[in-house]
Design an enzyme around this catalytic site. Structure first.
Site, short mmCIF file in Angstrom:
data_model
loop_
_atom_site.label_atom_id
_atom_site.label_comp_id
_atom_site.label_asym_id
_atom_site.label_seq_id
_atom_site.Cartn_x
_atom_site.Cartn_y
_atom_site.Cartn_z
N SER A 68 -25.58 -4.23 -29.76
CA SER A 68 -25.96 -5.52 -30.34
C SER A 68 -25.05 -5.90 -31.50
CB SER A 68 -27.39 -5.46 -30.84
OG SER A 68 -28.28 -5.37 -29.77
N GLY A 69 -24.67 -7.19 -31.51
CA GLY A 69 -23.82 -7.70 -32.58
C GLY A 69 -22.34 -7.52 -32.31
N ASP A 114 -29.81 -15.44 -32.76
CA ASP A 114 -29.77 -14.00 -33.07
C ASP A 114 -28.40 -13.65 -33.67
OD1 ASP A 114 -30.32 -11.31 -33.25
OD2 ASP A 114 -30.03 -10.93 -31.10
N GLY A 121 -27.68 -0.52 -28.46
CA GLY A 121 -26.73 0.00 -29.43
C GLY A 121 -25.49 -0.85 -29.60
N HIS A 167 -31.17 -9.32 -35.33
CA HIS A 167 -32.16 -8.24 -35.20
C HIS A 167 -31.60 -6.90 -35.68
CE1 HIS A 167 -30.24 -7.70 -31.14
NE2 HIS A 167 -30.39 -6.44 -31.49
#
Length: 296
Positions: free
Chosen positions: A245-246, A147, A243, A98
């Site tokens: 994410s990943g 994801d 913030g 995302h």
């Protein structure tokens, strides 16, 4: 559940309205040295000894596999911090699906970053344009299944003492019950502000069935898939948030190196009771990662 860009981007949180936890950083064992930047993974050359105790932020070079993913629009005239990422080879960064760029936008990966407010570190960060964003083909934005995305850098990054790839876990590794560390520049609490220095927080990894029950207890009919990994506390307290994410969820191996347990994906609010953070389980995705990057 709403868009990840409202409630589902994850960032460092320690309770709804308080500060970060006491996070401990163990020194490298004396027999582990940083001989060859091209071959070592999961080492932290800047952390020689001592601990990080009670501080909100980490220290420079403490998590050299951490990547800051930025989004550039209007031919680079406007750039914003978008997500976290984790370096796995000199050419590839893992992030969340995302986090893919918006219309007419591109991504930039920043390695070796620590304080995003300025260039005050002893070594400079290295910025690389992203040549290709490889989103997992089965990514489902409605459920956040798969994801995961790979960012192929425009050119290889040169490893350094503050730029080191993370180690991959063994295929059958099970981290249930262990404490892991999640890092990022995300919001310090749900709806709160963002920090300038890289944040760290320790969270326990939860068995999926327990995680499923926690979500049900909180009144959310969410399915915890085998590809998911949950980490957090029943009473909230500490979490990732918008913030992050990943970004990486890591653990230290017996040999002193760090390995990747998961990558930050989603959750409901941040550090809310019975709503742990949900990560993509690295062991589940190793075949996909290996097929594209060759990482072991």
């Amino acid at each position: 559940m709403v868009s990840k860009h409202t409630q589902y981007h994850r960032t460092m949180v320690t309770s709804q309205n308080t500060h970060l936890c006491c996070c401990y950083t163990l020194p490298l064992p004396p027999n582990l040295t940083f001989h060859s930047p091209s071959t070592e993974c999961g080492v932290r050359p800047h952390i020689k000894s001592g601990r990080i105790v009670g501080g909100k932020g980490s220290t420079f070079g403490a998590y050299p596999w951490q990547v800051l993913v930025r989004e550039s629009t209007w031919l680079g005239l406007f750039t914003k911090n978008k997500c976290g990422g984790v370096l796995i080879t000199n050419r590839y960064v893992i992030t969340a699906a995302h986090c893919q760029p918006g219309f007419l936008a591109s991504l930039v990966a920043v390695m070796g970053e620590f304080d995003i407010s300025g260039d005050l570190e002893s070594k400079r960060a290295v910025t690389k344009n992203v040549k290709r964003v490889i989103v997992h083909r089965q990514y489902d934005p409605a459920t956040f299944e798969n994801d995961l995305a790979l960012l192929e850098l425009e050119s290889p990054v040169q490893f350094d003492t503050h730029i080191v790839p993370i180690c991959m876990p063994n295929d059958q590794a099970d981290f249930t019950g262990r404490m892991a560390t999640v890092t990022g520049w995300g919001r310090l609490k749900y709806g709160g502000g963002v920090p300038s220095v890289l944040q760290e927080v320790q969270v326990p990894i939860i068995e999926n069935s327990v995680c499923q029950e926690m979500f049900h207890t909180a009144g959310h009919n969410k399915k915890i898939l085998s590809s998911f990994l949950c980490a957090g506390y029943a009473n909230g307290q500490k979490d990732s948030c918008e913030g992050d994410s990943g970004g990486p969820l890591v653990l230290q191996r017996p040999d002193g190196r760090y390995e990747l347990a998961g990558t930050v994906s989603h959750g409901i609010k941040c550090a809310a009771p019975y709503l742990p953070g949900v990560y993509m389980r690295t062991t589940f995705y190793k075949p996909w990662l290996r097929s594209i990057t060759g990482v072991k």
